[in-house]
Design an enzyme around this catalytic site. Structure first.
Site, PDB file in Angstrom:
ATOM      1  N   ASP A 150      46.913  -5.906 -21.763  1.00 42.83           N
ATOM      2  CA  ASP A 150      48.198  -5.345 -22.150  1.00 42.83           C
ATOM      3  C   ASP A 150      48.130  -3.826 -22.250  1.00 42.83           C
ATOM      4  O   ASP A 150      47.052  -3.232 -22.272  1.00 42.83           O
ATOM      5  CB  ASP A 150      48.651  -5.927 -23.497  1.00 42.83           C
ATOM      6  N   TYR A 174      36.301 -10.929 -25.990  1.00 41.97           N
ATOM      7  CA  TYR A 174      37.052  -9.795 -26.518  1.00 41.97           C
ATOM      8  C   TYR A 174      36.481  -9.391 -27.872  1.00 41.97           C
ATOM      9  O   TYR A 174      35.977 -10.230 -28.629  1.00 41.97           O
ATOM     10  CB  TYR A 174      38.524 -10.162 -26.725  1.00 41.97           C
TER      11      TYR A 174
END
Length: 251
Positions: A51, A110
């Site tokens: 994003d 992540y």
């Protein structure tokens, strides 16, 4: 011939990975640099999307090249000189012609990084979260994420996936001084998932949500019941793993 390019970038100045009409994505920047360097239009396929504002320590993309005009070391040097300072290509590897940077990835990791104390050297690289959060309780909640579950409650509402199942291999918080880091590894992630997971776990850590309520949120499959998304600049795509069989052994 097909190649995997490893890439890392600071996401501050980019609208995520994907090329967009009205914003600059990492994909566009890389395709432009490769096309100029190799003097032919190049299109790339990434291992996934990030994003706007999200950072990346390791991601991969693939592209097909008829013949490399340089050896790997020279190509890396020239390509990195064409790219902006906040984007880097650490390595290139030859892969099988049917290998896919997106579909052959078996694990993605992540990290979400938080600083408990205002730190100008972490500005834009970690989220300053001033509330007190119980790390042990958050780790108890994170353990409930492990395994394969439907995680629609943590997904952006408008998304084009066929299902919301993800198999989470690791989910844990680590505290070191003023820094707090959440690590999560899975076979796949949904859009906005990690930031929603972190926001909901922080609700658990601050006592806003109980462990029982956290489990109920997962079972609800309702995004409205989960916590708010944390800011993008604390999030890093840190590792993408592939089976050894996709790589071509070169002498």
């Amino acid at each position: 011939m097909r190649y995997f390019f490893e890439i890392a970038y600071n996401g501050k100045n980019y609208a995520g990975w994907q090329s967009q009409a009205n914003a600059t994505g990492i994909q566009t920047v890389v395709e432009d640099a490769l096309s100029k360097l190799l003097r032919t239009p190049i299109r790339i396929v990434g291992s996934g999307r990030t994003d706007t504002g999200v950072h990346c320590e390791q991601q991969f993309f693939h592209c097909d090249l008829e013949k490399l005009p340089f050896d790997y070391a020279t190509l890396l040097q020239k390509l990195n000189s064409f790219l902006p300072r906040d984007v880097a290509i650490p390595s290139i590897r030859r892969v099988k012609d049917d290998a896919s940077a997106r579909y052959d990835a078996v694990e993605r990791t992540y990290h979400y990084r938080i600083t408990r104390k205002k730190n100008p050297f972490k500005e834009g690289l970690a989220w300053h979260y001033f509330k007190t959060a119980d790390v042990q309780t958050m780790n108890s909640a994170a353990a409930l994420l492990l395994g394969e579950h439907d995680f629609e409650c943590f997904s952006k509402v408008k998304t084009d996936v066929n299902h919301f199942l993800c198999d989470i291999k690791k989910a844990a918080w680590r505290e070191e001084g003023d820094l707090l880091e959440f690590t999560i590894t899975a076979n796949r992630f949904l859009r906005g998932m990690v930031r929603a997971v972190v926001g909901t776990l922080l609700d658990v850590g601050t006592g806003k949500t109980s462990l029982k309520e956290f489990q109920a949120i997962i079972q609800s499959r309702d995004r409205k019941k989960a916590g708010a998304n944390v800011p993008p600049y604390g999030l890093y795509l840190s590792k993408v793993k592939y089976p050894p069989s996709v790589f071509v052994k070169e002498s």
